[in-house]
Design a protein around this motif. Structure first.
Motif, PDB file in Angstrom:
ATOM      1  N   GLU A  26       0.945  -1.020  -0.067  1.00  0.00           N
ATOM      2  CA  GLU A  26      -0.084  -0.125  -0.046  1.00  0.00           C
ATOM      3  C   GLU A  26       0.823   1.410   0.097  1.00  0.00           C
ATOM      4  OE1 GLU A  26      -3.050   2.044   3.020  1.00  0.00           O
ATOM      5  OE2 GLU A  26      -3.327  -0.222   2.722  1.00  0.00           O
ATOM      6  N   GLU A  27       0.572   2.171  -0.742  1.00  0.00           N
ATOM      7  CA  GLU A  27       1.379   3.609  -1.067  1.00  0.00           C
ATOM      8  C   GLU A  27       1.018   4.398   0.026  1.00  0.00           C
ATOM      9  OE1 GLU A  27       2.031   6.848  -4.506  1.00  0.00           O
ATOM     10  OE2 GLU A  27       1.643   4.720  -4.905  1.00  0.00           O
ATOM     11  N   LYS A  28       1.787   5.214   0.678  1.00  0.00           N
ATOM     12  CA  LYS A  28       1.490   6.072   1.616  1.00  0.00           C
ATOM     13  C   LYS A  28       0.570   7.212   1.166  1.00  0.00           C
ATOM     14  CE  LYS A  28       5.411   5.334   4.947  1.00  0.00           C
ATOM     15  NZ  LYS A  28       6.428   6.084   5.513  1.00  0.00           N
ATOM     16  N   LEU A  29      -0.283   7.782   1.880  1.00  0.00           N
ATOM     17  CA  LEU A  29      -1.239   8.516   1.550  1.00  0.00           C
ATOM     18  C   LEU A  29      -0.363  10.048   1.671  1.00  0.00           C
ATOM     19  CD1 LEU A  29      -4.661   8.059   3.474  1.00  0.00           C
ATOM     20  CD2 LEU A  29      -3.886   7.482   1.011  1.00  0.00           C
ATOM     21  N   MET A  30      -0.808  11.164   0.879  1.00  0.00           N
ATOM     22  CA  MET A  30      -0.208  12.336   0.902  1.00  0.00           C
ATOM     23  C   MET A  30      -0.681  13.184   2.166  1.00  0.00           C
ATOM     24  SD  MET A  30       1.859  12.653  -1.569  1.00  0.00           S
ATOM     25  CE  MET A  30       2.389  12.090  -3.158  1.00  0.00           C
ATOM     26  N   LYS A  31       0.323  13.879   2.539  1.00  0.00           N
ATOM     27  CA  LYS A  31       0.176  14.689   3.737  1.00  0.00           C
ATOM     28  C   LYS A  31       0.395  16.061   3.126  1.00  0.00           C
ATOM     29  CE  LYS A  31       1.306  11.486   6.994  1.00  0.00           C
ATOM     30  NZ  LYS A  31       2.189  11.055   8.237  1.00  0.00           N
ATOM     31  N   PHE A  32       0.107  17.244   3.727  1.00  0.00           N
ATOM     32  CA  PHE A  32       0.472  18.586   3.533  1.00  0.00           C
ATOM     33  C   PHE A  32       1.138  19.358   4.710  1.00  0.00           C
ATOM     34  CE2 PHE A  32      -3.466  17.221   1.109  1.00  0.00           C
ATOM     35  CZ  PHE A  32      -2.901  17.560  -0.086  1.00  0.00           C
ATOM     36  N   PHE A  33       2.054  20.178   4.370  1.00  0.00           N
ATOM     37  CA  PHE A  33       3.123  20.530   5.126  1.00  0.00           C
ATOM     38  C   PHE A  33       3.317  22.221   4.760  1.00  0.00           C
ATOM     39  CE2 PHE A  33       4.184  16.433   5.105  1.00  0.00           C
ATOM     40  CZ  PHE A  33       4.329  15.880   6.317  1.00  0.00           C
ATOM     41  N   GLU A  34       3.409  23.062   5.916  1.00  0.00           N
ATOM     42  CA  GLU A  34       3.501  24.338   5.951  1.00  0.00           C
ATOM     43  C   GLU A  34       4.602  24.838   6.521  1.00  0.00           C
ATOM     44  OE1 GLU A  34       0.584  28.121   6.136  1.00  0.00           O
ATOM     45  OE2 GLU A  34       0.481  26.855   7.790  1.00  0.00           O
ATOM     46  N   VAL A  35       5.377  25.890   5.765  1.00  0.00           N
ATOM     47  CA  VAL A  35       6.455  26.420   6.335  1.00  0.00           C
ATOM     48  C   VAL A  35       6.288  27.955   6.346  1.00  0.00           C
ATOM     49  CG1 VAL A  35       8.977  26.766   5.976  1.00  0.00           C
ATOM     50  CG2 VAL A  35       8.133  24.706   5.369  1.00  0.00           C
ATOM     51  N   ASN A  36       6.511  28.746   7.198  1.00  0.00           N
ATOM     52  CA  ASN A  36       6.212  30.155   7.477  1.00  0.00           C
ATOM     53  C   ASN A  36       7.558  30.924   7.365  1.00  0.00           C
ATOM     54  OD1 ASN A  36       3.400  30.395   7.341  1.00  0.00           O
ATOM     55  ND2 ASN A  36       3.380  29.267   9.551  1.00  0.00           N
ATOM     56  N   GLU A  37       8.556  30.459   7.889  1.00  0.00           N
ATOM     57  CA  GLU A  37       9.833  31.004   8.183  1.00  0.00           C
ATOM     58  C   GLU A  37      11.119  30.125   7.416  1.00  0.00           C
ATOM     59  OE1 GLU A  37      10.553  34.270   8.986  1.00  0.00           O
ATOM     60  OE2 GLU A  37       8.545  34.471   9.531  1.00  0.00           O
ATOM     61  N   PRO A  38      11.962  30.487   6.745  1.00  0.00           N
ATOM     62  CA  PRO A  38      12.320  32.109   6.375  1.00  0.00           C
ATOM     63  C   PRO A  38      11.396  32.341   5.310  1.00  0.00           C
ATOM     64  CG  PRO A  38      14.117  30.608   5.409  1.00  0.00           C
ATOM     65  CD  PRO A  38      13.185  29.692   6.391  1.00  0.00           C
ATOM     66  N   TYR A  39      10.717  31.662   4.538  1.00  0.00           N
ATOM     67  CA  TYR A  39      10.062  31.858   3.422  1.00  0.00           C
ATOM     68  C   TYR A  39       8.756  30.723   3.413  1.00  0.00           C
ATOM     69  CZ  TYR A  39      13.872  34.271   1.652  1.00  0.00           C
ATOM     70  OH  TYR A  39      14.951  35.274   1.588  1.00  0.00           O
ATOM     71  N   SER A  40       7.675  31.394   3.331  1.00  0.00           N
ATOM     72  CA  SER A  40       6.399  30.516   3.333  1.00  0.00           C
ATOM     73  C   SER A  40       5.850  29.566   2.210  1.00  0.00           C
ATOM     74  CB  SER A  40       5.065  31.243   3.389  1.00  0.00           C
ATOM     75  OG  SER A  40       4.996  32.245   2.247  1.00  0.00           O
ATOM     76  N   ALA A  41       5.534  28.414   2.506  1.00  0.00           N
ATOM     77  CA  ALA A  41       5.399  27.343   1.547  1.00  0.00           C
ATOM     78  C   ALA A  41       4.296  26.352   1.820  1.00  0.00           C
ATOM     79  CB  ALA A  41       6.731  26.812   1.264  1.00  0.00           C
ATOM     80  N   LEU A  42       3.660  25.918   1.072  1.00  0.00           N
ATOM     81  CA  LEU A  42       2.853  24.648   0.999  1.00  0.00           C
ATOM     82  C   LEU A  42       3.143  23.628   0.173  1.00  0.00           C
ATOM     83  CD1 LEU A  42       0.223  23.888   2.110  1.00  0.00           C
ATOM     84  CD2 LEU A  42      -0.811  24.456   0.380  1.00  0.00           C
ATOM     85  N   ILE A  43       3.764  22.360   0.838  1.00  0.00           N
ATOM     86  CA  ILE A  43       4.180  21.373   0.353  1.00  0.00           C
ATOM     87  C   ILE A  43       3.274  20.195   0.471  1.00  0.00           C
ATOM     88  CG2 ILE A  43       6.118  19.999   0.252  1.00  0.00           C
ATOM     89  CD1 ILE A  43       7.728  22.313   1.453  1.00  0.00           C
TER      90      ILE A  43
END
Length: 93
Positions: free
Chosen positions: A2-19
């Motif tokens: 079984e393939e692992k499900l995707m998760k979502f991660f947020e970074v705010n510093e030093p630059y914001s991103a959604l991964i």
């Protein structure tokens, strides 16, 4: 297997991103490959966020031309099986 499900991660510093990634470690790798180097605090700055939060956040993303993503683009990017950077700090574009 079984393939692992995707998760979502947020970074705010030093630059914001959604991964979107299967693991926090992979999300950190995507961040350092595409956004910024790890200044030693990335592990503390990256947090897992909910699918709904990610959908709302990503629906406000604009492309390189300043055009907001369509609902179809947002849905496709959130639901495909590719680990990827969904959005990042506009000052880096």
């Amino acid at each position: 297997m079984e393939e692992k499900l995707m998760k979502f991660f947020e970074v705010n510093e030093p630059y914001s991103a959604l991964i979107k990634a299967r693991t926090k470690e992979k999300a950190m790798e995507i961040y350092t490959d595409t956004v910024a180097d790890d200044d030693g605090n990335l592990s503390n700055e990256i947090t897992e966020v909910t699918d709904l939060y990610s959908a709302v956040f990503h629906s406000r993303t604009v492309d390189h031309n300043g055009k907001q993503l369509s609902a179809n683009e947002v849905f496709e990017q959130l639901t495909n099986d590719e680990e990827m950077l969904l959005s990042m700090d506009q000052s880096l574009l």
